[in-house]
Design a protein around this motif. Structure first.
Motif, PDB file in Angstrom:
ATOM      1  N   LEU A 163       8.094  -3.192 -14.505  1.00  0.00           N
ATOM      2  CA  LEU A 163       7.707  -1.914 -13.888  1.00  0.00           C
ATOM      3  C   LEU A 163       8.639  -1.478 -12.762  1.00  0.00           C
ATOM      4  CD1 LEU A 163       3.784  -2.203 -13.709  1.00  0.00           C
ATOM      5  CD2 LEU A 163       5.096  -0.701 -15.221  1.00  0.00           C
ATOM      6  N   ASN A 164       9.794  -2.139 -12.608  1.00  0.00           N
ATOM      7  CA  ASN A 164      10.694  -1.766 -11.503  1.00  0.00           C
ATOM      8  C   ASN A 164      11.663  -0.653 -11.894  1.00  0.00           C
ATOM      9  OD1 ASN A 164      12.159  -3.635 -13.203  1.00  0.00           O
ATOM     10  ND2 ASN A 164      13.769  -3.564 -11.657  1.00  0.00           N
ATOM     11  N   LYS A 172      -4.965   2.931   7.690  1.00  0.00           N
ATOM     12  CA  LYS A 172      -3.936   3.958   7.448  1.00  0.00           C
ATOM     13  C   LYS A 172      -4.552   5.214   6.843  1.00  0.00           C
ATOM     14  CE  LYS A 172      -0.582   2.312   4.791  1.00  0.00           C
ATOM     15  NZ  LYS A 172       0.689   1.809   4.243  1.00  0.00           N
ATOM     16  N   ALA A 185       4.244  -5.436  -4.438  1.00  0.00           N
ATOM     17  CA  ALA A 185       4.813  -4.082  -4.347  1.00  0.00           C
ATOM     18  C   ALA A 185       5.088  -3.739  -2.885  1.00  0.00           C
ATOM     19  CB  ALA A 185       3.864  -3.069  -4.985  1.00  0.00           C
ATOM     20  N   LEU A 241      16.519  -3.183  -2.516  1.00  0.00           N
ATOM     21  CA  LEU A 241      17.382  -2.066  -2.136  1.00  0.00           C
ATOM     22  C   LEU A 241      17.633  -2.045  -0.639  1.00  0.00           C
ATOM     23  CD1 LEU A 241      15.778   0.830  -4.249  1.00  0.00           C
ATOM     24  CD2 LEU A 241      17.784  -0.561  -4.823  1.00  0.00           C
ATOM     25  N   SER A 259       0.826  -1.215   0.000  1.00  0.00           N
ATOM     26  CA  SER A 259       0.000   0.000   0.000  1.00  0.00           C
ATOM     27  C   SER A 259       0.856   1.260   0.000  1.00  0.00           C
ATOM     28  CB  SER A 259      -0.890   0.006   1.247  1.00  0.00           C
ATOM     29  OG  SER A 259      -0.073   0.205   2.395  1.00  0.00           O
ATOM     30  N   ALA A 261      10.726  -6.627   3.549  1.00  0.00           N
ATOM     31  CA  ALA A 261       9.525  -7.295   4.068  1.00  0.00           C
ATOM     32  C   ALA A 261       9.087  -8.461   3.196  1.00  0.00           C
ATOM     33  CB  ALA A 261       8.379  -6.282   4.150  1.00  0.00           C
ATOM     34  N   PHE A 269      -2.791  -8.811   3.600  1.00  0.00           N
ATOM     35  CA  PHE A 269      -2.025  -9.342   2.464  1.00  0.00           C
ATOM     36  C   PHE A 269      -2.674 -10.639   1.965  1.00  0.00           C
ATOM     37  CE2 PHE A 269       1.761  -7.100   4.558  1.00  0.00           C
ATOM     38  CZ  PHE A 269       1.789  -6.068   3.634  1.00  0.00           C
ATOM     39  N   VAL A 304       7.283  -6.130  -8.834  1.00  0.00           N
ATOM     40  CA  VAL A 304       7.709  -4.747  -9.097  1.00  0.00           C
ATOM     41  C   VAL A 304       8.851  -4.348  -8.156  1.00  0.00           C
ATOM     42  CG1 VAL A 304       6.815  -2.358  -9.132  1.00  0.00           C
ATOM     43  CG2 VAL A 304       5.346  -4.202  -9.814  1.00  0.00           C
ATOM     44  N   ASN A 358      12.308  -3.795  -5.948  1.00  0.00           N
ATOM     45  CA  ASN A 358      13.750  -3.652  -6.134  1.00  0.00           C
ATOM     46  C   ASN A 358      14.417  -3.995  -4.807  1.00  0.00           C
ATOM     47  OD1 ASN A 358      14.326  -2.829  -8.874  1.00  0.00           O
ATOM     48  ND2 ASN A 358      13.101  -1.017  -8.410  1.00  0.00           N
ATOM     49  N   ILE A 368      10.816   2.403 -13.280  1.00  0.00           N
ATOM     50  CA  ILE A 368      10.063   3.634 -13.578  1.00  0.00           C
ATOM     51  C   ILE A 368       9.473   4.148 -12.274  1.00  0.00           C
ATOM     52  CG2 ILE A 368       7.911   2.351 -14.060  1.00  0.00           C
ATOM     53  CD1 ILE A 368       8.834   5.229 -16.250  1.00  0.00           C
ATOM     54  N   TYR A 404       6.717   5.490  -9.697  1.00  0.00           N
ATOM     55  CA  TYR A 404       5.321   5.057  -9.531  1.00  0.00           C
ATOM     56  C   TYR A 404       4.337   5.979 -10.253  1.00  0.00           C
ATOM     57  CZ  TYR A 404       4.801   8.699  -5.931  1.00  0.00           C
ATOM     58  OH  TYR A 404       4.734   9.894  -5.277  1.00  0.00           O
ATOM     59  N   ASP A 434       3.556   3.970  -2.240  1.00  0.00           N
ATOM     60  CA  ASP A 434       3.325   4.802  -3.428  1.00  0.00           C
ATOM     61  C   ASP A 434       2.995   3.944  -4.650  1.00  0.00           C
ATOM     62  OD1 ASP A 434       3.796   7.143  -2.057  1.00  0.00           O
ATOM     63  OD2 ASP A 434       5.936   7.208  -2.558  1.00  0.00           O
ATOM     64  N   VAL A 435       3.733   2.848  -4.815  1.00  0.00           N
ATOM     65  CA  VAL A 435       3.522   2.001  -5.995  1.00  0.00           C
ATOM     66  C   VAL A 435       2.152   1.335  -5.922  1.00  0.00           C
ATOM     67  CG1 VAL A 435       4.307  -0.055  -7.229  1.00  0.00           C
ATOM     68  CG2 VAL A 435       5.980   1.576  -6.331  1.00  0.00           C
ATOM     69  N   GLY A 436       1.867   0.723  -4.784  1.00  0.00           N
ATOM     70  CA  GLY A 436       0.588   0.018  -4.631  1.00  0.00           C
ATOM     71  C   GLY A 436      -0.588   0.958  -4.875  1.00  0.00           C
TER      72      GLY A 436
HETATM   73  N1  LIG Z   1       8.503   4.149  -5.387  1.00  0.00           N
HETATM   74  C1  LIG Z   1       8.725   3.893  -6.668  1.00  0.00           C
HETATM   75  O1  LIG Z   1       8.578   4.791  -7.524  1.00  0.00           O
HETATM   76  C2  LIG Z   1       9.123   2.510  -7.104  1.00  0.00           C
HETATM   77  C3  LIG Z   1       9.320   2.276  -8.472  1.00  0.00           C
HETATM   78  C4  LIG Z   1       9.628   0.966  -8.902  1.00  0.00           C
HETATM   79  C5  LIG Z   1       9.732  -0.062  -7.972  1.00  0.00           C
HETATM   80  N2  LIG Z   1       9.576   0.207  -6.637  1.00  0.00           N
HETATM   81  C6  LIG Z   1       9.649  -0.913  -5.684  1.00  0.00           C
HETATM   82  O2  LIG Z   1       8.294  -1.245  -5.349  1.00  0.00           O
HETATM   83  C7  LIG Z   1       8.196  -1.686  -3.980  1.00  0.00           C
HETATM   84  C8  LIG Z   1       7.193  -0.801  -3.232  1.00  0.00           C
HETATM   85  O3  LIG Z   1       7.693   0.516  -3.182  1.00  0.00           O
HETATM   86  P1  LIG Z   1       6.888   1.734  -2.543  1.00  0.00           P
HETATM   87  O4  LIG Z   1       7.666   2.947  -2.886  1.00  0.00           O
HETATM   88  O5  LIG Z   1       5.462   1.659  -2.906  1.00  0.00           O
HETATM   89  O6  LIG Z   1       6.900   1.533  -0.976  1.00  0.00           O
HETATM   90  P2  LIG Z   1       7.828   0.838   0.119  1.00  0.00           P
HETATM   91  O7  LIG Z   1       7.908   1.788   1.233  1.00  0.00           O
HETATM   92  O8  LIG Z   1       9.094   0.325  -0.479  1.00  0.00           O
HETATM   93  O9  LIG Z   1       6.901  -0.406   0.524  1.00  0.00           O
HETATM   94  C9  LIG Z   1       5.669  -0.180   1.153  1.00  0.00           C
HETATM   95  C10 LIG Z   1       5.003  -1.507   1.397  1.00  0.00           C
HETATM   96  O10 LIG Z   1       5.894  -2.409   2.107  1.00  0.00           O
HETATM   97  C11 LIG Z   1       5.202  -2.920   3.235  1.00  0.00           C
HETATM   98  N3  LIG Z   1       6.112  -3.140   4.360  1.00  0.00           N
HETATM   99  C12 LIG Z   1       7.126  -2.340   4.790  1.00  0.00           C
HETATM  100  N4  LIG Z   1       7.726  -2.896   5.873  1.00  0.00           N
HETATM  101  C13 LIG Z   1       7.040  -4.039   6.148  1.00  0.00           C
HETATM  102  C14 LIG Z   1       7.169  -5.066   7.115  1.00  0.00           C
HETATM  103  N5  LIG Z   1       8.115  -5.021   8.069  1.00  0.00           N
HETATM  104  N6  LIG Z   1       6.309  -6.106   7.064  1.00  0.00           N
HETATM  105  C15 LIG Z   1       5.347  -6.189   6.117  1.00  0.00           C
HETATM  106  N7  LIG Z   1       5.180  -5.246   5.152  1.00  0.00           N
HETATM  107  C16 LIG Z   1       6.010  -4.189   5.169  1.00  0.00           C
HETATM  108  C17 LIG Z   1       4.210  -1.838   3.609  1.00  0.00           C
HETATM  109  O11 LIG Z   1       3.178  -2.456   4.336  1.00  0.00           O
HETATM  110  P3  LIG Z   1       1.879  -1.685   4.849  1.00  0.00           P
HETATM  111  O12 LIG Z   1       0.957  -1.676   3.668  1.00  0.00           O
HETATM  112  O13 LIG Z   1       1.386  -2.514   5.948  1.00  0.00           O
HETATM  113  O14 LIG Z   1       2.310  -0.311   5.255  1.00  0.00           O
HETATM  114  C18 LIG Z   1       3.772  -1.333   2.257  1.00  0.00           C
HETATM  115  O15 LIG Z   1       2.729  -2.133   1.747  1.00  0.00           O
HETATM  116  C19 LIG Z   1       9.630  -1.617  -3.413  1.00  0.00           C
HETATM  117  O16 LIG Z   1      10.217  -2.880  -3.507  1.00  0.00           O
HETATM  118  C20 LIG Z   1      10.327  -0.606  -4.347  1.00  0.00           C
HETATM  119  O17 LIG Z   1      11.721  -0.820  -4.420  1.00  0.00           O
HETATM  120  C21 LIG Z   1       9.276   1.466  -6.184  1.00  0.00           C
END
Ligand SMILES: NC(=O)c1ccc[n+]([C@@H]2O[C@H](COP(=O)([O-])OP(=O)(O)OC[C@H]3O[C@@H](n4cnc5c(N)ncnc54)[C@H](OP(=O)(O)O)[C@@H]3O)[C@@H](O)[C@H]2O)c1
Length: 213
Positions: free
Chosen positions: A130-131, A35, A66, A95, A8, A71, A53, A91, A93, A133, A135, A10-12
């Motif tokens: 989609l990894n 939230k 995502a 990191l 949930s 996690a 989930f 999706v 990465n 670009i 979100y 930015d990507v979700g």
């Molecule tokens: N941001 C971008 O533009 C972008 C672009 C391409 C790929 N990505 C990749 O896409 C993925 C998601 O990125 P994001 O930017 O949307 O947000 P993020 O902050 O990387 O991930 C948020 C999600 O991770 C879950 N999460 C975090 N810690 C957790 C834990 N200890 N246990 C269970 N769940 C946990 C959160 O759960 P809750 O829902 O419970 O809060 C939330 O659903 C990442 O792997 C990122 O590298 C990001």
């Protein structure tokens, strides 16, 4: 189509909005359905729901993973049974961040997140895409100079065909299937290059494009 979005952040949220606008039924999976930044979901309640989930994974005919990489292992262990036989779009990465906040890959070259997700979800068909670009530009990407490329890889051809159709529907016109899931070893470092370019040029709206003569 019923789509689970596991995550949930930015990507979700961006994918959920985009897919609902394309008339899909979506459930976002999260640890905390109350939230504050998910309040907007109520506006779309006929097509968009929140759940755990596992509830989201059960709801979706396909799922999009995502979550933050740290996690992923735990989250995948929870949802693995519900995702059996389904397509899972990865999706993520892998990191981590050093003391200055600079991102680094947790691993690379000889293994990738895409492969680990496929190994963990042995009964699912994982497609990495989609990894590379931001979100904000995952759905309806619009660029003034030409058309961005979106790479994808995975072991199951029918799953990739399906996701290629979904990407087209999302506005991607240049989709390149680069092979099996091990090609994630190429796509995940590309994310670091994308970040590096963004830092150097102070932009987060850029995307990759390939020119042919
Ligand atoms: N941001 C971008 O533009 C972008 C672009 C391409 C790929 N990505 C990749 O896409 C993925 C998601 O990125 P994001 O930017 O949307 O947000 P993020 O902050 O990387 O991930 C948020 C999600 O991770 C879950 N999460 C975090 N810690 C957790 C834990 N200890 N246990 C269970 N769940 C946990 C959160 O759960 P809750 O829902 O419970 O809060 C939330 O659903 C990442 O792997 C990122 O590298 C990001």
């Amino acid at each position: 189509m019923k789509i689970a979005i596991i995550g949930s952040g930015d990507v979700g949220q961006a994918l959920a909005k985009g897919l609902v606008n394309l008339n899909h039924k979506v459930m976002i999976g999260t640890r905390d359905t109350s939230k504050k930044d998910l309040k907007w979901v109520k506006k779309h309640k006929s097509k968009l729901q929140l759940g755990s989930f596992a509830e989201a994974a059960d709801f979706g005919e396909i799922a999009i993973l995502a979550v933050a990489w740290h996690a992923a292992e735990n989250v995948l262990a929870i949802i693995r049974p519900e995702l059996s036989g389904k397509i899972v779009v990865d999706v993520t990465n892998p990191l981590t961040y050093d003391e200055n906040g600079t991102p680094e890959l947790v691993f690379g070259h000889d293994i990738s997140a895409g492969e680990l997700v496929q190994q963990t979800l042995a009964d699912s068909h994982v497609v990495k895409t989609l990894n590379t670009i931001n979100y904000k530009n995952m759905v309806k990407p619009k660029y003034k100079d030409g058309s961005p490329v979106m790479f994808m890889c995975g072991n199951n051809q029918s799953a990739k065909n399906h996701i290629s159709d979904m990407l087209s529907e999302m506005g991607w016109s240049n989709i390149q299937d680069i092979g099996g899931i091990e090609k994630s070893r190429l796509l995940e470092p590309l994310c670091l290059l994308w970040i590096e370019y963004g830092v150097l040029n102070k932009t987060w709206d850029h995307s990759f494009s390939v020119l042919e003569k």
